[in-house]
Each structure stands twice: as C-alpha cells, then as structure tokens.
Design a protein around this motif. Structure first.
Motif, PDB file in Angstrom:
ATOM      1  N   GLU A   8       0.821  -1.211   0.000  1.00  0.00           N
ATOM      2  CA  GLU A   8       0.000   0.000   0.000  1.00  0.00           C
ATOM      3  C   GLU A   8       0.856   1.262   0.000  1.00  0.00           C
ATOM      4  N   ARG A   9       2.150   1.116   0.273  1.00  0.00           N
ATOM      5  CA  ARG A   9       3.059   2.276   0.279  1.00  0.00           C
ATOM      6  C   ARG A   9       3.703   2.531  -1.082  1.00  0.00           C
ATOM      7  N   TRP A  10       3.386   1.702  -2.064  1.00  0.00           N
ATOM      8  CA  TRP A  10       4.018   1.865  -3.384  1.00  0.00           C
ATOM      9  C   TRP A  10       3.662   3.226  -3.969  1.00  0.00           C
ATOM     10  N   ASP A  11       4.681   3.977  -4.376  1.00  0.00           N
ATOM     11  CA  ASP A  11       4.462   5.297  -4.973  1.00  0.00           C
ATOM     12  C   ASP A  11       5.493   5.615  -6.044  1.00  0.00           C
ATOM     13  N   LYS A  12       6.127   4.579  -6.588  1.00  0.00           N
ATOM     14  CA  LYS A  12       7.224   4.797  -7.529  1.00  0.00           C
ATOM     15  C   LYS A  12       6.763   5.053  -8.956  1.00  0.00           C
ATOM     16  N   GLY A  13       5.547   4.661  -9.297  1.00  0.00           N
ATOM     17  CA  GLY A  13       5.100   4.887 -10.657  1.00  0.00           C
ATOM     18  C   GLY A  13       3.930   4.011 -11.021  1.00  0.00           C
ATOM     19  N   ARG A  14       3.425   4.209 -12.234  1.00  0.00           N
ATOM     20  CA  ARG A  14       2.278   3.459 -12.725  1.00  0.00           C
ATOM     21  C   ARG A  14       2.662   2.015 -13.021  1.00  0.00           C
ATOM     22  N   ILE A  15       1.684   1.118 -12.854  1.00  0.00           N
ATOM     23  CA  ILE A  15       1.893  -0.312 -13.069  1.00  0.00           C
ATOM     24  C   ILE A  15       0.915  -0.783 -14.144  1.00  0.00           C
ATOM     25  N   PHE A  16       1.427  -1.263 -15.244  1.00  0.00           N
ATOM     26  CA  PHE A  16       0.603  -1.796 -16.325  1.00  0.00           C
ATOM     27  C   PHE A  16       0.445  -3.298 -16.130  1.00  0.00           C
ATOM     28  N   CYS A  17      -0.787  -3.760 -16.123  1.00  0.00           N
ATOM     29  CA  CYS A  17      -1.056  -5.173 -15.888  1.00  0.00           C
ATOM     30  C   CYS A  17      -2.430  -5.521 -16.446  1.00  0.00           C
ATOM     31  N   SER A  18      -2.772  -6.796 -16.402  1.00  0.00           N
ATOM     32  CA  SER A  18      -4.088  -7.231 -16.868  1.00  0.00           C
ATOM     33  C   SER A  18      -5.156  -6.826 -15.855  1.00  0.00           C
ATOM     34  N   PRO A  19      -6.427  -6.753 -16.269  1.00  0.00           N
ATOM     35  CA  PRO A  19      -7.496  -6.404 -15.325  1.00  0.00           C
ATOM     36  C   PRO A  19      -7.577  -7.342 -14.125  1.00  0.00           C
ATOM     37  N   ILE A  20      -7.389  -8.647 -14.341  1.00  0.00           N
ATOM     38  CA  ILE A  20      -7.436  -9.585 -13.218  1.00  0.00           C
ATOM     39  C   ILE A  20      -6.302  -9.312 -12.241  1.00  0.00           C
ATOM     40  N   THR A  21      -5.104  -9.113 -12.758  1.00  0.00           N
ATOM     41  CA  THR A  21      -3.971  -8.829 -11.886  1.00  0.00           C
ATOM     42  C   THR A  21      -4.172  -7.519 -11.128  1.00  0.00           C
ATOM     43  N   ALA A  22      -4.723  -6.512 -11.789  1.00  0.00           N
ATOM     44  CA  ALA A  22      -4.989  -5.244 -11.119  1.00  0.00           C
ATOM     45  C   ALA A  22      -5.939  -5.434  -9.947  1.00  0.00           C
ATOM     46  N   ALA A  23      -6.991  -6.230 -10.156  1.00  0.00           N
ATOM     47  CA  ALA A  23      -7.954  -6.481  -9.083  1.00  0.00           C
ATOM     48  C   ALA A  23      -7.293  -7.179  -7.907  1.00  0.00           C
ATOM     49  N   LEU A  24      -6.412  -8.146  -8.187  1.00  0.00           N
ATOM     50  CA  LEU A  24      -5.751  -8.881  -7.118  1.00  0.00           C
ATOM     51  C   LEU A  24      -4.728  -8.024  -6.379  1.00  0.00           C
ATOM     52  N   VAL A  25      -4.001  -7.190  -7.117  1.00  0.00           N
ATOM     53  CA  VAL A  25      -2.997  -6.330  -6.494  1.00  0.00           C
ATOM     54  C   VAL A  25      -3.651  -5.360  -5.521  1.00  0.00           C
ATOM     55  N   HIS A  26      -4.785  -4.815  -5.916  1.00  0.00           N
ATOM     56  CA  HIS A  26      -5.466  -3.898  -5.000  1.00  0.00           C
ATOM     57  C   HIS A  26      -6.086  -4.666  -3.828  1.00  0.00           C
ATOM     58  N   TYR A  27      -6.708  -5.798  -4.111  1.00  0.00           N
ATOM     59  CA  TYR A  27      -7.401  -6.555  -3.063  1.00  0.00           C
ATOM     60  C   TYR A  27      -6.433  -7.115  -2.030  1.00  0.00           C
ATOM     61  N   LYS A  28      -5.333  -7.734  -2.485  1.00  0.00           N
ATOM     62  CA  LYS A  28      -4.415  -8.391  -1.559  1.00  0.00           C
ATOM     63  C   LYS A  28      -3.340  -7.468  -1.008  1.00  0.00           C
ATOM     64  N   LEU A  29      -2.852  -6.540  -1.830  1.00  0.00           N
ATOM     65  CA  LEU A  29      -1.711  -5.717  -1.439  1.00  0.00           C
ATOM     66  C   LEU A  29      -2.075  -4.272  -1.149  1.00  0.00           C
ATOM     67  N   ARG A  30      -3.318  -3.864  -1.479  1.00  0.00           N
ATOM     68  CA  ARG A  30      -3.816  -2.519  -1.218  1.00  0.00           C
ATOM     69  C   ARG A  30      -3.023  -1.441  -1.946  1.00  0.00           C
ATOM     70  N   VAL A  31      -2.499  -1.766  -3.112  1.00  0.00           N
ATOM     71  CA  VAL A  31      -1.834  -0.749  -3.927  1.00  0.00           C
ATOM     72  C   VAL A  31      -2.885   0.241  -4.413  1.00  0.00           C
ATOM     73  N   ASN A  32      -2.537   1.509  -4.440  1.00  0.00           N
ATOM     74  CA  ASN A  32      -3.439   2.578  -4.865  1.00  0.00           C
ATOM     75  C   ASN A  32      -3.995   2.281  -6.251  1.00  0.00           C
ATOM     76  N   ARG A  33      -5.320   2.277  -6.365  1.00  0.00           N
ATOM     77  CA  ARG A  33      -5.958   1.993  -7.657  1.00  0.00           C
ATOM     78  C   ARG A  33      -5.526   2.977  -8.747  1.00  0.00           C
ATOM     79  N   ALA A  34      -5.267   4.214  -8.365  1.00  0.00           N
ATOM     80  CA  ALA A  34      -4.905   5.221  -9.363  1.00  0.00           C
ATOM     81  C   ALA A  34      -3.599   4.890 -10.065  1.00  0.00           C
ATOM     82  N   LEU A  35      -2.792   4.007  -9.480  1.00  0.00           N
ATOM     83  CA  LEU A  35      -1.516   3.631 -10.089  1.00  0.00           C
ATOM     84  C   LEU A  35      -1.606   2.355 -10.916  1.00  0.00           C
ATOM     85  N   LEU A  36      -2.776   1.731 -10.959  1.00  0.00           N
ATOM     86  CA  LEU A  36      -2.943   0.474 -11.673  1.00  0.00           C
ATOM     87  C   LEU A  36      -3.599   0.719 -13.027  1.00  0.00           C
ATOM     88  N   GLU A  37      -2.855   0.492 -14.082  1.00  0.00           N
ATOM     89  CA  GLU A  37      -3.328   0.698 -15.440  1.00  0.00           C
ATOM     90  C   GLU A  37      -3.737  -0.647 -16.041  1.00  0.00           C
TER      91      GLU A  37
END
Length: 528
Positions: A138-167
């Motif tokens: 959840e502290r990640w702030d280094k830059g945008r992360i490009f990934c698949s929609p499923i991976t984006a959902a899991l990264v936010h759900y499990k790791l609480r990465v800011n949704r605004a950084l998930l492309e």
C-alpha cells in the motif's frame, strides 16, 4: 493534462478505448476478512523456493545469447546490472527486469525500492505471484503499473496498492505506455491474469522485445498474430524455470484430464465396491491450478470447496464452469485443433465470438466455502507434504483432514512439474499410499517444459535470449552459461553478427582522433 500528454493510454490507431485506469475510490466490496485480504500468497509457483530481485546474478546482464553461444552484454542493462552500485556509485537495474533502451521495468518492484531514480520509470507486472510482485504494498508510490485487469484487481485486493496507479491493459490491444513505446499483452497460459508482454519502440530502427514473465508454451501460440509480428525480435526474456533436458512432462490437457477422470471414476465406483465416500483434495496456490478445478467441477457435476481466504481471490478471477459439451480434447486432437484455437484465442475471433467473449461469469459460481457442500476440497500448497526437491507425504495431516471430514479415506492430488522424474507408465502417474489413503503426483505445470522452451525460441528466432530464472535455484556465471547454451543454435545468427560488426565499426570510429585535436585526457566522470 501534463500527465495525459506525457503518457497517453490509447490503443495505437484507435480513439477513445484501451487501457483503463481503475478508479481511486475505496476497496472492493465483498466483506472478506481483513486478515485474509492482507495475506500474501505462497511465493515461487510450482512449489519451488521463491525467486526474486534479491538473488538476481551479477552476470545476469550478460545472460543474452549471441551467435557464438556465449552471454553478451546488452547496452540497456549494463554489466553490473544486479550489483548494488557501479564503481561511480550509480545503481543499475537487474538486466532481466529492465527493457533495454527504455524506462520500462518488468516485475522489478523490489529493485525499485532501492533505486534512486525509480520514480522516473514505468512498470509492468506480468502476473500475481509473489516472486514477481514482491516490493509492492500500500506504500508503493514509484510509478504506474501496467497489468491485466485480473492482476490489477488482485494487487489492490491483496496488497492494497493505490488503484490510481494500476493501469488495466486488455489482451490483444496495443497501447502507448511511455514516449515511443507500445505494449501488447497476450495470454501467458500460466495463472489467471498472467500475460506475455510484447514491447515495441519506434526509435532505433524499431526495437522489439518479448518478456514472458512466467509462461507455459502451447502450440496455439504459433498462430498468434501479435506474437508473429515479433519474429526476429531483439530479445526474448524467457521463463527458464525448467531449462534442463531432464524436465519433460506431458501437456496440461492430459494432466487435467487425469485428475478429473480419477475423481469422477472413484466417485462412481465407490458406491459399488463398498469402500465408502472419500474426501478429494487438490493442493493449489492462492492463485494457480484453476484449470484443474474447473474441469473437476464440470466432469463431476459438483462444486469445489475453497478456504475463505481463497474465495476472495477466485471471485476476482472471472472464472466460470465450462459448459457440459466442452470436454477437453486429448493430446492428438489438441494438436490438430491448435491453429483454430490460436486464431480464436489470440485475437482473430469472428464477430459472434468477439461478442460472446470477455467478462467471464461471477467467479464464484463453481466455488463454495461450505465444507459439507462438496467432497472436493482445495488445500494449501504443502498441506499434503513437501514437494521440493522430492515429494515427502505428510500422512499425519492427511489422516487429520480425513477425520475432520468424517471419511475413512482420502484421494489427494499434488499437481506440479517437479514430479516429472517420478513418471511411471504412459497412462499412470506415480502415487504414494498409506492404508486407505492415496496421493497422486501429477506432472501438471504452468511453466514451459524444456522442449517447449526450445519450440518457443525456435518459433521467434530472436537475436538474444535473456533467462529470467536460474538453473536449480543458483544464479552464478556457470549456471547461466550452461542455461543459455541450450539456445545457441536457435537465435538469429545473422542479426547478431551484424549488430556486433556495426558496434565494432562505431567503436573504431569513436577512437579516431579529430583533426587539430591536441592531447586527449580521459573524462574523470566517465565510468570505466
């Protein structure tokens, strides 16, 4: 506006569609336990020790295959790619994480935490396995992360990465991610949401790179129109988990069929032979092996019981039970149908199939957390025993699980490529037995076997092959040299020799003193 101008996210040649940034509002609904939401999955797919940037070799920068069959240094990574710093104090990215001549980092989040210029890069996450996402939180702030929609959902759900950084980047759509670089994802045939990243630059004569992340090669990939465009690419970053001739295992379809058929036949026969009902256990990771579970549910007409923590994950995997008439084909039929499957799966669908595709059901339709509602249960990896370097059953735990379920016997399955050396006959996979209990060791892998790696590289004929996983867990120079040696005859020799001669000519030209120059002094700031 400045952000949009610097990093447009529109598909190349398409207006108003493409990568979709997840909205910044709160967490996903669902009411899962907070502890489960914060838990992290078991690292290192296939039951192996975790791998990551921390063990990246200093020689990984030289682990590209040249025409001579030796490791070569790539200009984008540098010789000291995995070292903490160069002699001038300048940090370098691990070469197997950085796309040459770019600011693009693939699965290199742990390295980014210690890099002083991490904020000036863009990032790709190929899939949601811990040895690839480690460094994210959840502290990640280094830059945008490009990934698949499923991976984006899991990264936010499990790791609480800011949704605004998930492309979110859909499959088969080319999007511009940085300056002149475009990215296209294709399915990696690994775990849900896993992708192969196809990267292309308009500069430098049109550079092209393929980063596999973790991938299981299939013959259908030969007919992928997006991948075909990357024939003779500059480099392939290859998932070399099983880069050894001894790692040979059957197609996924055969392993999946074996598990589903064994459970189905045992359910049918147990009513007649007096053995009584059994508890069927399948060991999986937090994400992975879902193809097995889907086929068991279809073949046996049952639901699959999963732990509460995994239920929160499968709801986000866009899974649904296969229809009754979609029984998996055997190996020969699969080979004959590979071209048709490749065209449909990799972006050449007709209008009707395109309308029918996408989405993918509720994700929970075949799963339940009610242990009494199903005799097929998912257990965590390692619950049935240790699988590496060889399988050692945990019979006391198996007996405990049988007692909890109130059954006299357990039929269990450990699906992993590490069981390849224990293969028995052509039709029967090895088993371990104790009393009424049996554990089937099934060589199901979500990584490419050795022969599949050779086929993939032979298909692309790249100028270089850059391994991303060491041999037998080691990361020294000898292991890398041995690994890249397997592909020496499959790289594009002509391109490699041409690039070498061009570089040699440029170096000779640069050393030639200009007319009128006096005594030349070395630049003290220049790195030796």
């Amino acid at each position: 506006a400045a952000r949009a101008a610097a990093s447009p996210l529109l598909p190349v040649g398409v207006e108003g569609a493409g990568a979709r940034r997840r909205p910044a509002q709160g967490h996903d609904p669902g009411g899962e336990d907070a502890a489960a939401a914060a838990s992290v999955m078991t690292a290192g797919g296939e039951g192996r020790p975790p791998r990551g940037d921390a063990v990246a070799p200093a020689a990984a920068a030289a682990a590209a295959v040249s025409a001579a069959g030796e490791g070569v240094v790539d200009g984008g990574g540098g010789r000291a790619a995995a070292a903490p710093a160069t002699r001038t104090g300048r940090r370098r990215w691990p070469t197997h994480r950085r796309i040459p001549h770019s600011r693009i980092i693939v699965d290199g989040f742990r390295a980014a935490l210690a890099h002083p210029e991490a904020e000036h890069h863009v990032y790709i996450l190929t899939h949601f396995h811990a040895d690839h996402y480690q460094g994210l939180s959840e502290r990640w702030d280094k830059g945008r992360i490009f990934c698949s929609p499923i991976t984006a959902a899991l990264v936010h759900y499990k790791l609480r990465v800011n949704r605004a950084l998930l492309e979110e980047v859909p499959l088969h759509v080319a999007v511009r991610i940085d300056r002149d670089w475009t990215l296209t994802f294709i399915d990696a045939n690994h775990c849900p949401g896993a992708v192969v990243a196809l990267l292309e630059s308009d500069e430098g004569g049109g550079r092209k790179y393929v980063h596999c992340g973790d991938m299981r090669y299939t013959e259908a990939m030969r007919h992928c129109p997006h991948l075909q465009r990357f024939t003779n690419c500059d480099a392939v970053f290859l998932d070399t988990t099983y880069c050894n001739p001894k790692y040979t295992f059957p197609p996924q379809e055969r392993a999946v069929d074996y598990i589903a058929r064994t459970i189905h036949d045992d359910m049918q026969s147990s009513h007649d032979d007096g053995r009584g009902a059994a508890l069927y256990l399948v060991a999986t990771y937090v994400i992975g092996k879902e193809k097995i579970l889907q086929e068991v549910a279809r073949r046996c007409g049952c639901r699959i019981c999963v732990p509460a923590a995994k239920m929160g994950v499968v709801r986000r995997l866009q899974l649904e039970a296969p229809p009754e008439d979609s029984a998996r084909q055997d190996g020969q039929e699969h080979e004959r149908e590979s071209e048709r499957q490749g065209q449909q799966h990799f972006g050449q669908q007709d209008e009707d199939s395109s309308r029918a595709g996408g989405g993918g059901g509720s994700g929970g339709s075949i799963f339940t957390t009610d242990a009494a509602a199903s005799r097929v249960h998912v257990v965590s990896w390692g619950a049935l025993g240790e699988s590496f370097p060889f399988f050692r059953p945990d019979w006391p735990h198996v007996e405990e699980l049988a007692a909890q379920a109130g059954v006299a016997r357990v039929v269990a399955f450990v699906p992993t490529g590490w069981t390849h050396e224990m293969l028995g006959s052509a039709e029967q996979f090895p088993t371990r037995r104790k009393g009424p209990h049996v554990i089937h060791l099934v060589p199901y892998s979500e990584h490419s076997s050795y022969t599949e790696l050779l086929r993939f590289v032979q298909m692309l004929r790249p100028k270089q092959v850059i391994p991303t996983v060491g041999v037998d867990g080691t990361q020294d120079d000898k292991a890398i040299a041995k690994m890249v040696h397997h592909f020496r005859h499959l790289v594009d020799h002509t391109s490699a020799k041409g690039a070498f001669l061009s570089a040699f000519a440029r170096a000779a030209q640069a050393k030639r003193p200009e007319e009128g120059d006096g005594d030349e002094r070395p630049n003290e700031d220049q790195e030796p």
